[in-house]
Design an enzyme around this catalytic site. Sequence first.
Site, short mmCIF file in Angstrom:
data_model
loop_
_atom_site.label_atom_id
_atom_site.label_comp_id
_atom_site.label_asym_id
_atom_site.label_seq_id
_atom_site.Cartn_x
_atom_site.Cartn_y
_atom_site.Cartn_z
N HIS A 1 6.57 -63.97 32.83
CA HIS A 1 5.81 -62.79 33.24
C HIS A 1 6.67 -62.00 34.21
O HIS A 1 7.01 -62.50 35.28
CB HIS A 1 4.51 -63.25 33.90
CG HIS A 1 3.56 -62.15 34.22
ND1 HIS A 1 2.39 -61.95 33.54
CD2 HIS A 1 3.60 -61.16 35.16
CE1 HIS A 1 1.74 -60.91 34.04
NE2 HIS A 1 2.46 -60.42 35.02
N HIS B 1 1.38 -66.27 43.59
CA HIS B 1 2.55 -65.86 44.35
C HIS B 1 2.19 -65.50 45.79
O HIS B 1 1.03 -65.29 46.13
CB HIS B 1 3.27 -64.69 43.68
CG HIS B 1 2.52 -63.39 43.68
ND1 HIS B 1 1.41 -63.16 42.92
CD2 HIS B 1 2.75 -62.23 44.35
CE1 HIS B 1 0.97 -61.93 43.10
NE2 HIS B 1 1.76 -61.34 43.96
N GLU C 1 -0.72 -55.99 49.62
CA GLU C 1 -1.26 -55.42 48.39
C GLU C 1 -2.75 -55.10 48.52
O GLU C 1 -3.55 -55.99 48.79
CB GLU C 1 -1.07 -56.41 47.23
CG GLU C 1 0.36 -56.86 47.02
CD GLU C 1 0.49 -57.95 45.97
OE1 GLU C 1 -0.56 -58.34 45.39
OE2 GLU C 1 1.60 -58.43 45.73
N HIS D 1 -4.65 -58.45 49.81
CA HIS D 1 -3.84 -59.63 50.05
C HIS D 1 -2.67 -59.19 50.92
O HIS D 1 -1.71 -58.60 50.42
CB HIS D 1 -3.36 -60.24 48.73
CG HIS D 1 -4.47 -60.54 47.77
ND1 HIS D 1 -4.46 -60.09 46.46
CD2 HIS D 1 -5.63 -61.21 47.94
CE1 HIS D 1 -5.57 -60.50 45.86
NE2 HIS D 1 -6.30 -61.16 46.74
N HIS E 1 -2.07 -65.82 46.57
CA HIS E 1 -3.10 -65.33 45.67
C HIS E 1 -2.61 -65.43 44.23
O HIS E 1 -1.48 -65.86 43.97
CB HIS E 1 -3.51 -63.90 46.02
CG HIS E 1 -2.39 -62.89 45.99
ND1 HIS E 1 -1.39 -62.85 46.92
CD2 HIS E 1 -2.13 -61.87 45.13
CE1 HIS E 1 -0.55 -61.87 46.66
NE2 HIS E 1 -0.96 -61.26 45.56
#
Length: 412
Positions: free
Chosen positions: A276, A319, A325, A350, A356
């Site tokens: 990803h 991560h 964020e 976050h 998270h």
Amino acid sequence: MGLGDHHESEVLPGVLPIGRNSPQRPAHGLYAEQLSGTAFTAPRHQNRRSWLYRRTPSAAHAAFTPLSHPRLLTGPFASPPAPNRLRWDPLPLPTAPTDWLDGLVTWAGNGDPDSGQGVALHLYAANSSMNRAFFDADGELLLIPQAGTLNITTEFGPLTAPPGHIALIPRGVRFRIALDGPATGYVCENYGAPFTLPELGPLGSNGLASARDFIAPNAAAEPDAPTTLVQKFGGHLWQTRLPHTPFDVLGWHGNLCPHVYDLARFNAIGTVSFDHPDPSIFTVLTSPSDTPGTANADFVIFPPRWMVAEDTFRPPWFHRNVMSEYMGLIHGAYDAKEGGGFVPGGGSLHNRMSAHGPDAITHARASSADLKPVKLDNTLAFMVETRMPYRLTDQAARTPQPDYDAVWSGFR
């Protein structure tokens, strides 16, 4: 037409002077005025400015007086940053007539306009059109409608931003917002360098957001009428009464102007093999900082797209990040939060190094999924990430959903 490109528009032939910007006598008895979005001596590729040719100089106004707005704030934000992961429900719609400006609520932020760095995040919930004009001297405004169309009259001309679009209003540009009905959404107020398109690097010359899809307005002056003008300066609102309309520009040219962008035109890039990629591949706009590769703020979206990677955990992985964020949801469901709670009009935060990722339900589904190509559809989420921690306002600190941490319980 796109960010940083030179645009021009005129209502009448001959409004724009040829070969000069401020002739001794502009055509039609107009006044020439320059609007600068960067310092005069900024490097040519970063310099933002436009020339406007208007019926009345912007300088023709009386003194501004303070105007109260208890829910609209600007940094420096006083509260200490919190390390906890937080999530919120949408703002309720107002019951009394409330225009876009009165409907703004500051949610979080960092930095401040005096330092020229950081951002503020606001939410809005409104149900009536503005009968006054507004401009922000503190920062550039990125408007992100979630429900209800924003019909925006600007000095440069009209723009329309329905949900699924964004509108970018440069610092200092005067505008007014009319509504067709109730409207909710988000606003990023950028104190730092103006938003621009990110570099494409190894992607090459195509992909992500294209400059040609950012639509600039066509000049359109309205009849004169007395107008209340409100500005945001130093975190507070100030107002004055103009004997004329501020929307009296009959022609303009330059590379500083408002834009509207349809997020459906974003060309999403993803893996066709395994793993990803970082969410930076979904960056629409970036506000650079003095540290190369580390943005003052990035505006990132998670749009409909094909998922085809093999032997891969397809949703965003767990991560921890040096960037902070804030996420919002425009419509549909976000593919990392299928367990509920993250709904259109809501948001989550976050802060830097807060762990998270997908909730337990999403993790279980993705870990056992049959990895055939699948179209991820009916979704549009966004993120405003910044290199500094977000600090909450009292409104945000009082109203998070209870026990958001529980979405990461239940793992084997």
